[in-house]
Write a protein that holds these residues in place. Structure first.
Motif, PDB file in Angstrom:
ATOM      1  N   ASN A  75       0.801  -1.222   0.000  1.00  0.00           N
ATOM      2  CA  ASN A  75       0.000   0.000   0.000  1.00  0.00           C
ATOM      3  C   ASN A  75       0.837   1.276   0.000  1.00  0.00           C
ATOM      4  O   ASN A  75       0.298   2.373   0.150  1.00  0.00           O
ATOM      5  N   HIS A  76       2.151   1.140  -0.127  1.00  0.00           N
ATOM      6  CA  HIS A  76       3.064   2.287  -0.256  1.00  0.00           C
ATOM      7  C   HIS A  76       2.976   3.234   0.948  1.00  0.00           C
ATOM      8  O   HIS A  76       2.891   4.447   0.794  1.00  0.00           O
ATOM      9  N   VAL A  77       3.007   2.642   2.133  1.00  0.00           N
ATOM     10  CA  VAL A  77       3.034   3.423   3.365  1.00  0.00           C
ATOM     11  C   VAL A  77       4.230   2.983   4.198  1.00  0.00           C
ATOM     12  O   VAL A  77       4.859   1.971   3.907  1.00  0.00           O
ATOM     13  N   TYR A  78       4.526   3.743   5.238  1.00  0.00           N
ATOM     14  CA  TYR A  78       5.739   3.537   6.030  1.00  0.00           C
ATOM     15  C   TYR A  78       5.386   3.079   7.441  1.00  0.00           C
ATOM     16  O   TYR A  78       4.652   3.767   8.151  1.00  0.00           O
ATOM     17  N   LYS A  79       5.904   1.901   7.831  1.00  0.00           N
ATOM     18  CA  LYS A  79       5.689   1.442   9.203  1.00  0.00           C
ATOM     19  C   LYS A  79       6.589   2.259  10.117  1.00  0.00           C
ATOM     20  O   LYS A  79       7.808   2.251   9.974  1.00  0.00           O
ATOM     21  N   VAL A  80       5.971   2.937  11.071  1.00  0.00           N
ATOM     22  CA  VAL A  80       6.719   3.778  11.995  1.00  0.00           C
ATOM     23  C   VAL A  80       7.187   2.962  13.186  1.00  0.00           C
ATOM     24  O   VAL A  80       8.353   3.018  13.569  1.00  0.00           O
ATOM     25  N   GLU A  81       6.298   2.151  13.771  1.00  0.00           N
ATOM     26  CA  GLU A  81       6.652   1.503  15.030  1.00  0.00           C
ATOM     27  C   GLU A  81       5.693   0.366  15.348  1.00  0.00           C
ATOM     28  O   GLU A  81       4.523   0.417  14.986  1.00  0.00           O
ATOM     29  N   THR A  82       6.208  -0.648  16.032  1.00  0.00           N
ATOM     30  CA  THR A  82       5.375  -1.631  16.715  1.00  0.00           C
ATOM     31  C   THR A  82       5.874  -1.699  18.145  1.00  0.00           C
ATOM     32  O   THR A  82       7.079  -1.812  18.389  1.00  0.00           O
ATOM     33  N   ILE A  83       4.950  -1.585  19.069  1.00  0.00           N
ATOM     34  CA  ILE A  83       5.274  -1.727  20.491  1.00  0.00           C
ATOM     35  C   ILE A  83       4.204  -2.627  21.086  1.00  0.00           C
ATOM     36  O   ILE A  83       3.030  -2.246  21.140  1.00  0.00           O
ATOM     37  N   GLY A  84       4.616  -3.826  21.500  1.00  0.00           N
ATOM     38  CA  GLY A  84       3.631  -4.765  22.021  1.00  0.00           C
ATOM     39  C   GLY A  84       2.627  -5.090  20.936  1.00  0.00           C
ATOM     40  O   GLY A  84       2.975  -5.527  19.849  1.00  0.00           O
ATOM     41  N   ASP A  85       1.351  -4.809  21.226  1.00  0.00           N
ATOM     42  CA  ASP A  85       0.314  -5.080  20.233  1.00  0.00           C
ATOM     43  C   ASP A  85      -0.041  -3.850  19.407  1.00  0.00           C
ATOM     44  O   ASP A  85      -0.922  -3.905  18.559  1.00  0.00           O
ATOM     45  N   ALA A  86       0.629  -2.726  19.629  1.00  0.00           N
ATOM     46  CA  ALA A  86       0.342  -1.495  18.889  1.00  0.00           C
ATOM     47  C   ALA A  86       1.156  -1.452  17.601  1.00  0.00           C
ATOM     48  O   ALA A  86       2.341  -1.759  17.595  1.00  0.00           O
ATOM     49  N   TYR A  87       0.508  -1.038  16.532  1.00  0.00           N
ATOM     50  CA  TYR A  87       1.128  -0.972  15.207  1.00  0.00           C
ATOM     51  C   TYR A  87       0.825   0.408  14.651  1.00  0.00           C
ATOM     52  O   TYR A  87      -0.337   0.802  14.564  1.00  0.00           O
ATOM     53  N   MET A  88       1.865   1.165  14.268  1.00  0.00           N
ATOM     54  CA  MET A  88       1.700   2.537  13.785  1.00  0.00           C
ATOM     55  C   MET A  88       2.298   2.672  12.397  1.00  0.00           C
ATOM     56  O   MET A  88       3.429   2.257  12.163  1.00  0.00           O
ATOM     57  N   VAL A  89       1.517   3.278  11.483  1.00  0.00           N
ATOM     58  CA  VAL A  89       1.910   3.427  10.089  1.00  0.00           C
ATOM     59  C   VAL A  89       1.628   4.860   9.660  1.00  0.00           C
ATOM     60  O   VAL A  89       0.674   5.485  10.125  1.00  0.00           O
TER      61      VAL A  89
END
Length: 136
Positions: A75-89
């Motif tokens: 989808n041409h997006v950037y994964k910023v972070e995963t912490i535990g069960d949190a996923y940020m894009v």
């Protein structure tokens, strides 16, 4: 050892930032406007952790987030972070694009569709996720 350090930089930072650090260049902050951010987490994650072994939780998250990582690329997006069960894009950075909001919305739909294939390790019930999106 240097190759391992560089590989680590490229795995956790945008390529442009990693290159600047490797070349010992100053890294200046950049303003991106507009962008779209997606946050997601697993509903009842604490309950799942309490009824599963640590290895079951790690395996579940690894399988789920490996799939999500594939979807971010598609989808041409950037994964910023995963912490535990949190996923940020983020969409629209590190490469600005006018399609940032639709790319993130498509990712959210793909993530929801992917969840049909994932079950809780403790009771085989479907895993539910929450997704929030903000543009600005």
């Amino acid at each position: 050892e240097k190759e391992k350090s560089e590989a680590l930089l490229f795995s956790i930072l945008p390529q442009s930032v990693a290159r600047q650090l490797i070349n010992e260049e100053p890294v200046e902050s950049v303003w991106f406007n507009p962008v779209t951010i997606l946050f997601s987490d697993i509903k009842d994650f604490t309950t799942i952790c309490g009824s599963c072994s640590p290895m079951q939780v790690v395996a579940m998250l690894n399988e789920l987030y490996t799939r999500f990582d594939e979807l971010t690329t598609r989808n041409h997006v950037y994964k910023v972070e995963t912490i535990g069960d949190a996923y940020m894009v983020a969409g629209g950075l590190p490469q600005p694009t006018v399609d940032h909001a639709s790319n993130i919305a498509n990712l959210a739909l793909d993530m929801m569709a992917t969840m049909r294939h994932f079950r809780r390790p403790d009771n085989n019930e479907p895993i539910m996720i929450r997704i929030g999106i903000h543009s600005g």
